[in-house]
Design a protein around this motif. Sequence first.
Motif, short mmCIF file in Angstrom:
data_model
loop_
_atom_site.label_atom_id
_atom_site.label_comp_id
_atom_site.label_asym_id
_atom_site.label_seq_id
_atom_site.Cartn_x
_atom_site.Cartn_y
_atom_site.Cartn_z
N ILE A 62 0.84 -1.18 0.00
CA ILE A 62 0.00 0.00 0.00
C ILE A 62 0.89 1.25 0.00
CG2 ILE A 62 -0.16 0.14 2.52
CD1 ILE A 62 -3.11 0.96 2.15
N THR A 63 0.43 2.32 -0.62
CA THR A 63 1.20 3.56 -0.67
C THR A 63 0.74 4.52 0.42
OG1 THR A 63 -0.32 4.68 -2.19
CG2 THR A 63 1.44 3.31 -3.17
N LEU A 64 1.57 5.52 0.70
CA LEU A 64 1.20 6.52 1.70
C LEU A 64 -0.10 7.21 1.31
CD1 LEU A 64 1.66 8.34 4.15
CD2 LEU A 64 3.17 9.75 2.72
N SER A 65 -0.24 7.62 0.07
CA SER A 65 -1.44 8.36 -0.32
C SER A 65 -2.70 7.51 -0.16
CB SER A 65 -1.33 8.86 -1.77
OG SER A 65 -1.13 7.79 -2.66
N GLU A 66 -2.61 6.23 -0.47
CA GLU A 66 -3.77 5.34 -0.29
C GLU A 66 -4.11 5.21 1.19
OE1 GLU A 66 -3.20 2.32 -4.10
OE2 GLU A 66 -2.03 2.00 -2.27
N PHE A 67 -3.10 5.06 2.01
CA PHE A 67 -3.31 4.92 3.45
C PHE A 67 -3.93 6.19 4.04
CE2 PHE A 67 -1.80 5.00 7.90
CZ PHE A 67 -2.33 3.78 8.34
N VAL A 68 -3.38 7.34 3.66
CA VAL A 68 -3.87 8.61 4.18
C VAL A 68 -5.31 8.86 3.73
CG1 VAL A 68 -3.58 11.12 4.05
CG2 VAL A 68 -1.59 9.65 4.43
N ASP A 69 -5.62 8.57 2.48
CA ASP A 69 -6.98 8.79 1.98
C ASP A 69 -8.00 7.99 2.80
OD1 ASP A 69 -6.16 10.53 0.04
OD2 ASP A 69 -6.28 9.09 -1.60
N GLN A 70 -7.65 6.74 3.12
CA GLN A 70 -8.59 5.93 3.90
C GLN A 70 -8.68 6.45 5.33
OE1 GLN A 70 -10.51 3.94 2.43
NE2 GLN A 70 -11.46 2.72 4.05
N ALA A 71 -7.57 6.87 5.91
CA ALA A 71 -7.60 7.45 7.25
C ALA A 71 -8.49 8.69 7.28
CB ALA A 71 -6.20 7.79 7.71
N ARG A 72 -8.41 9.50 6.23
CA ARG A 72 -9.23 10.72 6.17
C ARG A 72 -10.72 10.37 6.11
NH1 ARG A 72 -6.89 12.71 2.19
NH2 ARG A 72 -5.47 14.12 3.30
N ARG A 73 -11.06 9.33 5.40
CA ARG A 73 -12.47 8.91 5.34
C ARG A 73 -12.96 8.49 6.73
NH1 ARG A 73 -10.28 6.06 0.58
NH2 ARG A 73 -10.81 7.32 -1.25
N ILE A 74 -12.08 7.85 7.49
CA ILE A 74 -12.45 7.38 8.83
C ILE A 74 -12.65 8.57 9.77
CG2 ILE A 74 -11.61 6.12 10.86
CD1 ILE A 74 -10.08 4.29 8.84
N THR A 75 -11.73 9.51 9.77
CA THR A 75 -11.82 10.64 10.71
C THR A 75 -12.96 11.59 10.33
OG1 THR A 75 -10.18 11.94 9.47
CG2 THR A 75 -9.37 10.56 11.27
N ARG A 76 -13.30 11.65 9.06
CA ARG A 76 -14.38 12.53 8.62
C ARG A 76 -15.74 12.02 9.11
NH1 ARG A 76 -13.89 12.40 2.94
NH2 ARG A 76 -12.37 14.09 3.03
N ALA A 77 -15.85 10.72 9.34
CA ALA A 77 -17.15 10.12 9.61
C ALA A 77 -17.59 10.20 11.06
CB ALA A 77 -17.14 8.65 9.17
N SER A 78 -16.66 10.44 12.00
CA SER A 78 -17.03 10.51 13.41
C SER A 78 -15.98 11.31 14.16
CB SER A 78 -17.16 9.11 14.02
OG SER A 78 -15.89 8.57 14.33
N ASP A 79 -16.26 11.52 15.45
CA ASP A 79 -15.31 12.25 16.31
C ASP A 79 -14.38 11.32 17.06
OD1 ASP A 79 -15.90 14.88 15.74
OD2 ASP A 79 -17.48 15.02 17.25
N ILE A 80 -14.29 10.06 16.65
CA ILE A 80 -13.41 9.12 17.33
C ILE A 80 -11.96 9.58 17.21
CG2 ILE A 80 -12.83 7.53 15.45
CD1 ILE A 80 -13.79 5.26 17.46
N SER A 81 -11.16 9.35 18.25
CA SER A 81 -9.73 9.67 18.21
C SER A 81 -9.01 8.51 17.54
CB SER A 81 -9.19 9.89 19.63
OG SER A 81 -9.79 11.01 20.23
N LEU A 82 -8.48 8.75 16.35
CA LEU A 82 -7.92 7.67 15.54
C LEU A 82 -6.42 7.55 15.71
CD1 LEU A 82 -8.56 5.48 13.40
CD2 LEU A 82 -7.94 7.17 11.66
N MET A 83 -5.97 6.32 16.04
CA MET A 83 -4.56 5.99 16.00
C MET A 83 -4.32 5.08 14.81
SD MET A 83 -4.20 3.28 19.20
CE MET A 83 -2.52 2.80 18.79
N VAL A 84 -3.17 5.21 14.19
CA VAL A 84 -2.88 4.42 12.99
C VAL A 84 -1.51 3.77 13.10
CG1 VAL A 84 -4.31 5.92 11.54
CG2 VAL A 84 -1.84 6.31 11.65
N ASP A 85 -1.41 2.66 12.41
CA ASP A 85 -0.14 1.94 12.26
C ASP A 85 0.46 2.39 10.93
OD1 ASP A 85 1.87 0.12 11.71
OD2 ASP A 85 0.52 -1.59 11.48
#
Length: 286
Positions: A62-85
């Motif tokens: 997976i590439t950085l841009s793909e990973f970041v795009d998916q992380a952005r979709r997750i954080t946009r959907a709720s106020d959960i505090s997201l940690m990532v690997d």
Amino acid sequence: MNPTERRQRYRSHLAREQCIQPASIFDPISSRLAASLGFEIGMFAGSVASGVVLGAPDLTVITLSEFVDQARRITRASDISLMVDSDHGYGNALNVMRTVSELEAAEVCAMSIEDTALPTPFGTTGATVISLDESVGKMRAAVAAKRDRETIVIGRCAAMPIEGIAGVVARAAAYEAAGVDALFFTGLSTKAHVVAVEAVTTLPLMLGSAPAELQDAAWLAAHRVRIALKGHLPFQTMIQGIYEALKHHADGGEPAGLSHRAPSAEVMATALANADYDAWQGEFLR
């Protein structure tokens, strides 16, 4: 809740004497459902990212841009505090700086940078780690790249199978000196390992999937372990559910035959944020 407030909430958890398992999430729907169930912290793993974005195993393709795009979709959907690997930070120390910058912009709260040599180098078998000097350089670069002081950089150590507890202890002390906010370990298997690490650092500790000896949440909390991961069952059960529904269809089954597996109207409404969209339509389209 803005990104800084989410990061402050994550930090407040690290300051408590409590060990939790975050919600394993991977897309907007899992993000919303986790938040609706009271989870304040979510985890987006690299292995799950490879699966959900690429349908590929955890081989760092997976590439950085793909990973970041998916992380952005997750954080946009709720106020959960997201940690990532964020794996190895997608390259050398300069790539790590770019990784931190992009993940901050995607409103991620905490990100781990690990010392595993990734992708797997040519001609090697099994996991290997980069040198201590290179690892420290990457940790220092990650800390320097933060623009929000509340962002959490987690130094992740995978050296246990290669260097033993002596190597892990040395790396833990060095990563703390490099300025990281917390330490994450894979491969620790006994309470003695945790005690050895705890003795050389003042930082909050985190563990990857661990054996039965390290499943006592109260004991872990008393020894400064604040997060303990136990796999990623939501993603795995989603795959099984998709397979079963498609097989039912392929075998000639009617939808009614799986109606008992369908989510309720209330769960669907939560997953799709129906209340928000209904309110917006009423305010802006009428």
